[in-house]
Scaffold this motif. Structure first.
Motif, mmCIF file in Angstrom:
data_model
loop_
_atom_site.group_PDB
_atom_site.id
_atom_site.type_symbol
_atom_site.label_atom_id
_atom_site.label_comp_id
_atom_site.label_asym_id
_atom_site.label_seq_id
_atom_site.Cartn_x
_atom_site.Cartn_y
_atom_site.Cartn_z
ATOM 1 N N PHE A 144 0.815 -1.218 0.000
ATOM 2 C CA PHE A 144 0.000 0.000 0.000
ATOM 3 C C PHE A 144 0.848 1.268 0.000
ATOM 4 O O PHE A 144 0.357 2.354 0.285
ATOM 5 N N SER A 145 2.137 1.122 -0.270
ATOM 6 C CA SER A 145 3.022 2.273 -0.199
ATOM 7 C C SER A 145 4.155 2.125 -1.193
ATOM 8 O O SER A 145 4.551 1.013 -1.554
ATOM 9 N N ASP A 146 4.686 3.267 -1.645
ATOM 10 C CA ASP A 146 5.846 3.260 -2.523
ATOM 11 C C ASP A 146 7.149 3.147 -1.732
ATOM 12 O O ASP A 146 8.210 2.937 -2.304
ATOM 13 N N ARG A 147 7.052 3.299 -0.431
ATOM 14 C CA ARG A 147 8.234 3.213 0.424
ATOM 15 C C ARG A 147 8.539 1.745 0.733
ATOM 16 O O ARG A 147 7.635 0.939 0.937
ATOM 17 N N ASP A 148 9.825 1.414 0.764
ATOM 18 C CA ASP A 148 10.236 0.049 1.098
ATOM 19 C C ASP A 148 10.395 -0.067 2.606
ATOM 20 O O ASP A 148 11.438 0.258 3.173
ATOM 21 N N TRP A 149 9.356 -0.564 3.290
ATOM 22 C CA TRP A 149 9.359 -0.656 4.744
ATOM 23 C C TRP A 149 10.265 -1.761 5.259
ATOM 24 O O TRP A 149 10.498 -1.861 6.467
ATOM 25 N N GLY A 150 10.793 -2.577 4.371
ATOM 26 C CA GLY A 150 11.714 -3.623 4.786
ATOM 27 C C GLY A 150 13.164 -3.250 4.624
ATOM 28 O O GLY A 150 14.056 -4.030 4.959
ATOM 29 N N SER A 151 13.446 -2.048 4.108
ATOM 30 C CA SER A 151 14.822 -1.606 3.914
ATOM 31 C C SER A 151 15.462 -1.264 5.257
ATOM 32 O O SER A 151 14.777 -1.048 6.262
ATOM 33 N N TYR A 152 16.784 -1.194 5.258
ATOM 34 C CA TYR A 152 17.515 -0.935 6.498
ATOM 35 C C TYR A 152 17.104 0.398 7.115
ATOM 36 O O TYR A 152 17.030 0.534 8.339
ATOM 37 N N GLY A 153 16.825 1.389 6.290
ATOM 38 C CA GLY A 153 16.480 2.706 6.801
ATOM 39 C C GLY A 153 15.055 2.833 7.295
ATOM 40 O O GLY A 153 14.703 3.834 7.928
ATOM 41 N N GLU A 154 14.215 1.826 7.002
ATOM 42 C CA GLU A 154 12.795 1.929 7.372
ATOM 43 C C GLU A 154 12.326 0.825 8.313
ATOM 44 O O GLU A 154 11.340 0.996 9.012
ATOM 45 N N LEU A 155 13.018 -0.303 8.330
ATOM 46 C CA LEU A 155 12.488 -1.449 9.078
ATOM 47 C C LEU A 155 12.362 -1.171 10.565
ATOM 48 O O LEU A 155 11.472 -1.705 11.233
ATOM 49 N N TYR A 156 13.240 -0.314 11.105
ATOM 50 C CA TYR A 156 13.166 -0.038 12.537
ATOM 51 C C TYR A 156 11.868 0.678 12.907
ATOM 52 O O TYR A 156 11.386 0.571 14.044
ATOM 53 N N LYS A 157 11.295 1.422 11.947
ATOM 54 C CA LYS A 157 10.051 2.133 12.235
ATOM 55 C C LYS A 157 8.905 1.153 12.435
ATOM 56 O O LYS A 157 8.056 1.345 13.306
ATOM 57 N N VAL A 158 8.897 0.094 11.644
ATOM 58 C CA VAL A 158 7.904 -0.968 11.839
ATOM 59 C C VAL A 158 8.224 -1.726 13.111
ATOM 60 O O VAL A 158 7.335 -2.037 13.925
ATOM 61 N N GLY A 159 9.501 -2.033 13.302
ATOM 62 C CA GLY A 159 9.913 -2.793 14.472
ATOM 63 C C GLY A 159 9.591 -2.099 15.778
ATOM 64 O O GLY A 159 9.174 -2.741 16.748
#
Length: 450
Positions: A15-30
């Motif tokens: 549902f997003s163009d952002r890669d939530w699994g990338s190193y720079g984003e995964l911590y936000k989900v975590g």
């Protein structure tokens, strides 16, 4: 937790163009998932406290856990210890329910969180001690031992299935899994010498943990009440033979040797004890209110514990309301250090600057190999050579220097290097310094840098 985080990241990616699994984003989900796991722990603290001591005690216990500094701190990060603590606390809750009314359904309810706990972190053999003790108690007390044995088998089977579901790597590549676990075991036991555990060399087991619980992870009020509550709980078990309360004390007794035996004394390793500390502290404070004849004094004591613990929590959480010192230092470096300058970094610590305000690395970086072992006469030259290339010496934390101070017999040259550097004897002067300390209402706690 990584599999759960990966799954949530994949769903968000749809549902997003952002890669939530990338190193720079995964911590936000975590971080969100970790906070939810800690809320789950708080819920189980209340449920256990309500079952063992009553509703008011359950609320007091949940409130104390909510105000404890360490769970708040670790919930700001994507750490496995928060998940582990949630699953351990859930296991204790369902074990108590099984004691109340043994059944196949309740035995399976025990197996699920136990499997999740071991899938999260393999270093919880203490949980097996509690599980075996509970099922052994029910088995020996039952007139239908065959049924209890069947329930235990079903619970164990479900635990194995849940473990496999959340940690398939353990079966798919068992040899690698076993090797990794063995390596981590050697590290925490001090058999495998590795730089990030050298800061703990020479510390007194137990004393170090108590001091840090008092000063940081629990605060003085909750720490003192927890110790009193342990003694009170043991006395209550002796008098009442309460099996539910025994489960909680048994967890403390089983986990403490593991905590004290390890040579890697990270404060987060104490987290699985804090829910139980909060539960029995809530029970003790409730008993104080209900049974102590000095009612006014009891109310004052409870209020002091809650207020001091809350002040400790808000003081420490104020750290997160202010700019991270490394980010502040990075901004200062971009604003004040010439682009062509050469800066230093220490091995086994984070190099600066970070990318901030649209700026990225534009300096040359040389590294001090502080932890490298060599005879003293062979260590001077590499340090001096690196220093000769450096315009700005950057120490992003006191992690490395603290380890060196703790091991003067091993790092005599490095210790002297830091002493002379900080005293200005090596030709450098301090131009920027930043730290964060607990603060509330303008008052700062003069503890070690946080």
């Amino acid at each position: 937790p990584l599999y759960v985080q990966g799954t949530f990241s994949w769903v968000l990616n749809q549902f997003s163009d952002r890669d939530w699994g990338s190193y720079g984003e995964l911590y936000k989900v975590g971080r969100v998932l970790t906070a939810l796991a800690d809320i789950g722990t708080m819920m189980f603290v209340y449920l256990i406290g309500r079952r063992v001591f009553g509703v008011v005690a359950g609320m007091l216990g949940a409130g104390l856990y909510a105000l404890a500094v360490l769970p708040i701190q670790l919930s700001h990060f994507f750490t496995v210890d928060v998940w582990l603590t949630c699953f351990v606390t859930a296991s204790l809750f369902f074990l108590i329910r099984y004691l109340d009314a043994p059944s196949l359904k309740r035995a399976c309810a025990v197996g699920a969180p136990v499997g999740m706990a071991f899938a999260t972190k393999a270093s919880v053999p203490a949980l097996v001690v509690v599980v075996v003790a509970v099922f052994a108690f029910v088995f020996l007390s039952s007139v239908n031992r065959l049924a209890v044995a069947g329930q235990a088998f079903a619970g164990g089977l479900l635990s194995l299935a849940v473990f496999t579901l959340f940690e398939p790597y353990a079966l798919v590549r068992f040899d690698a899994f076993r090797h990794d676990i063995a390596t981590q075991s050697r590290i925490v036991r001090g058999v495998f010498d590795i730089p990030f555990t050298r800061q703990f060399v020479g510390l007194t087991p137990g004393v170090y943990e108590l001091e840090n619980m008092f000063r940081y992870t629990l605060g003085p009020a909750l720490m003192v009440v927890s110790l009193i509550s342990i003694a009170w709980s043991i006395h209550a078990i002796w008098k009442t033979r309460d099996p539910a309360l025994s489960v909680l004390v048994l967890w403390i007794a089983a986990y403490l040797p593991l905590l004290l035996y390890t040579e890697a004394r990270f404060l987060r390793y104490t987290l699985p004890l804090i829910p139980v500390f909060a539960i029995i502290s809530g029970g003790f404070l409730h008993a104080l209110l209900a049974r102590w004849r000095y009612h006014t004094l009891a109310r004052v004591a409870v209020a002091v514990v809650l207020i001091v613990t809350a002040v400790w929590a808000f003081g420490f959480t104020s750290i997160y309301a202010r700019e991270n010192p490394r980010l502040a230092a990075s901004a200062w470096m971009f604003a004040n250090i010439p682009p062509a300058a050469t800066i230093s970094a220490e091995s086994w610590d984070d190099p600066l600057p970070y990318a901030v305000n649209g700026n990225s690395q534009r300096f040359s970086t040389v590294w001090f190999d502080i932890y490298g072992d060599a005879p003293p006469d062979e260590k001077v030259e590499p340090l001096w050579s690196t220093l000769q290339q450096t315009d700005y010496v950057v120490l992003s934390s006191d992690r490395v220097r603290g380890s060196v101070d703790n091991l003067p017999w091993r790092y005599a040259v490095q210790k002297e290097f830091y002493r002379r550097l900080l005293e200005g004897q090596l030709g450098y002067q301090l131009v920027y310094d930043a730290d964060l300390r607990p603060e509330l209402f303008g008052l700062r706690a003069h503890l070690s840098t946080c």
